[in-house]
Design a protein around this motif. Structure first.
Motif, PDB file in Angstrom:
ATOM      1  N   ASN A 289       7.201 -14.452  -7.270  1.00 55.47           N
ATOM      2  CA  ASN A 289       6.208 -15.403  -7.783  1.00 55.47           C
ATOM      3  C   ASN A 289       4.955 -14.671  -8.239  1.00 55.47           C
ATOM      4  OD1 ASN A 289       7.913 -17.546  -7.120  1.00 55.47           O
ATOM      5  ND2 ASN A 289       7.032 -17.754  -5.077  1.00 55.47           N
ATOM      6  N   VAL A 290       4.502 -13.721  -7.426  1.00 53.88           N
ATOM      7  CA  VAL A 290       3.311 -12.931  -7.767  1.00 53.88           C
ATOM      8  C   VAL A 290       3.597 -12.097  -9.007  1.00 53.88           C
ATOM      9  CG1 VAL A 290       1.774 -11.078  -6.998  1.00 53.88           C
ATOM     10  CG2 VAL A 290       2.457 -12.883  -5.400  1.00 53.88           C
TER      11      VAL A 290
ATOM     12  N   LEU B  55      -7.442  -3.056 -21.963  1.00 54.83           N
ATOM     13  CA  LEU B  55      -6.382  -2.067 -21.771  1.00 54.83           C
ATOM     14  C   LEU B  55      -6.334  -1.602 -20.315  1.00 54.83           C
ATOM     15  CD1 LEU B  55      -6.851   0.053 -25.011  1.00 54.83           C
ATOM     16  CD2 LEU B  55      -4.953  -1.518 -24.506  1.00 54.83           C
ATOM     17  N   ASP B  56      -7.497  -1.394 -19.739  1.00 53.96           N
ATOM     18  CA  ASP B  56      -7.554  -0.987 -18.329  1.00 53.96           C
ATOM     19  C   ASP B  56      -7.050  -2.110 -17.423  1.00 53.96           C
ATOM     20  OD1 ASP B  56      -8.574   1.445 -19.070  1.00 53.96           O
ATOM     21  OD2 ASP B  56     -10.665   0.941 -18.607  1.00 53.96           O
ATOM     22  N   GLU B  57      -7.372  -3.354 -17.770  1.00 51.60           N
ATOM     23  CA  GLU B  57      -6.885  -4.487 -16.984  1.00 51.60           C
ATOM     24  C   GLU B  57      -5.363  -4.563 -17.063  1.00 51.60           C
ATOM     25  OE1 GLU B  57      -6.576  -8.030 -14.740  1.00 51.60           O
ATOM     26  OE2 GLU B  57      -7.997  -6.359 -14.833  1.00 51.60           O
ATOM     27  N   ALA B  58      -4.812  -4.317 -18.244  1.00 49.74           N
ATOM     28  CA  ALA B  58      -3.358  -4.312 -18.398  1.00 49.74           C
ATOM     29  C   ALA B  58      -2.727  -3.241 -17.513  1.00 49.74           C
ATOM     30  CB  ALA B  58      -2.984  -4.090 -19.857  1.00 49.74           C
ATOM     31  N   ALA B  59      -3.366  -2.074 -17.445  1.00 50.26           N
ATOM     32  CA  ALA B  59      -2.858  -0.986 -16.594  1.00 50.26           C
ATOM     33  C   ALA B  59      -2.908  -1.379 -15.123  1.00 50.26           C
ATOM     34  CB  ALA B  59      -3.663   0.283 -16.839  1.00 50.26           C
ATOM     35  N   ARG B  60      -3.992  -2.047 -14.709  1.00 54.01           N
ATOM     36  CA  ARG B  60      -4.105  -2.499 -13.316  1.00 54.01           C
ATOM     37  C   ARG B  60      -3.018  -3.511 -12.986  1.00 54.01           C
ATOM     38  NH1 ARG B  60      -9.748  -1.959 -14.340  1.00 54.01           N
ATOM     39  NH2 ARG B  60      -9.889  -4.101 -15.119  1.00 54.01           N
ATOM     40  N   LEU B  61      -2.735  -4.389 -13.922  1.00 56.02           N
ATOM     41  CA  LEU B  61      -1.708  -5.399 -13.693  1.00 56.02           C
ATOM     42  C   LEU B  61      -0.326  -4.754 -13.558  1.00 56.02           C
ATOM     43  CD1 LEU B  61      -2.999  -8.089 -16.208  1.00 56.02           C
ATOM     44  CD2 LEU B  61      -2.939  -8.306 -13.706  1.00 56.02           C
TER      45      LEU B  61
ATOM     46  N   GLU C  26       4.206  -3.246 -10.013  1.00 54.44           N
ATOM     47  CA  GLU C  26       5.066  -2.219  -9.426  1.00 54.44           C
ATOM     48  C   GLU C  26       5.031  -2.259  -7.903  1.00 54.44           C
ATOM     49  OE1 GLU C  26       4.788   1.136 -12.996  1.00 54.44           O
ATOM     50  OE2 GLU C  26       3.394   1.198 -11.297  1.00 54.44           O
ATOM     51  N   ARG C  27       3.906  -2.710  -7.332  1.00 54.53           N
ATOM     52  CA  ARG C  27       3.752  -2.711  -5.873  1.00 54.53           C
ATOM     53  C   ARG C  27       4.279  -3.970  -5.199  1.00 54.53           C
ATOM     54  NH1 ARG C  27      -1.505  -0.447  -7.020  1.00 54.53           N
ATOM     55  NH2 ARG C  27      -2.422  -2.513  -6.674  1.00 54.53           N
ATOM     56  N   THR C  28       4.139  -5.113  -5.867  1.00 51.65           N
ATOM     57  CA  THR C  28       4.464  -6.357  -5.186  1.00 51.65           C
ATOM     58  C   THR C  28       5.966  -6.546  -5.018  1.00 51.65           C
ATOM     59  OG1 THR C  28       4.089  -8.757  -5.160  1.00 51.65           O
ATOM     60  CG2 THR C  28       4.559  -7.756  -7.298  1.00 51.65           C
TER      61      THR C  28
END
Length: 224
Positions: free
Chosen positions: A130-131, A113-119, A124-126
């Protein structure tokens, strides 16, 4: 069609295979290599100033991603856009995803769940489509069963990989869809955190349906 070093710059700190794969993927998704373009290994190797081997490996990877197809008589070519195929991919995903949600709700641990939040934050930033497309694929994989024993996970993973090609193309045609999609990702994550099967199912299916509509509309406008 030339697809060598962009803007005359030198190759970044990547392996020959990694660089060719990155540039080929970018050229296809950006339309630099249009649908149906023939991909001749010797010409590509000369353009990229590499041997045939990394070109062959990159084409094999791109075929796995659904960007390139192999014709036994004509060699490799850029995959042509097929709206019927896209619709079928999403219809199957929307039919199968509720089953995956029912299996995974309450089973996704805190780390995933935390990994999903990081993704989500990275998406949102990129500014690189492609990324973003790769992060999007990884986000959805956070809510899938792991291991080779799950046939459902294998099927859905293959469908996600096939769909990612069209997701990237549609976002270039309709860039406003990105922010909406990011919001939907956050809602899906929150439903999993609550253990809300009904909400997670509804949001996941609606997310795919909206993406399909975006692709269809882009195709109708002649952008795909």
């Amino acid at each position: 069609m030339p697809v060598g070093h962009p803007n005359g710059t030198e190759r970044p700190n990547l392996t020959a295979h990694g660089y060719v794969l990155q540039r080929m993927r970018q050229a296809i998704l950006d339309g630099e290599l249009p649908s149906g373009s023939r991909l001749i290994q010797a010409e590509l190797a000369q353009q990229f100033d590499v041997s045939i081997t990394p070109v062959r490996e990159a084409l094999r990877d791109l075929a796995g991603e659904g960007l390139v197809v192999f014709d036994p008589h004509r060699g490799s070519r850029v995959r042509s856009f097929d709206l019927g195929e896209v619709q079928e991919i999403y219809q199957i995903r929307m039919a199968l995803e509720p089953l995956m949600v029912s299996r995974m709700i309450g089973q996704v641990d805190a780390d995933r769940l935390d990994e999903a939040a990081r993704l989500i934050r990275k998406m949102e930033r990129t500014k690189d489509i492609n990324v973003w497309s790769d992060l999007n694929r990884r986000f959805h994989a956070c809510f899938a069963e792991e291991g080779r024993t799950s046939r459902l996970a294998t099927i859905l993973s293959g469908l996600r990989d096939s769909a990612s090609v069209y997701v990237g193309l549609s976002l270039r045609a309709s860039p406003e869809r990105r922010a909406e999609s990011d919001r939907e990702h956050t809602q899906i994550l929150e439903a999993y955190r609550r253990g809300d099967t009904e909400a997670a199912t509804r949001l996941a299916v609606q997310h795919m349906r909206t993406t399909l509509v975006t692709i269809e509309e882009a195709h109708e406008r002649g952008l795909l």
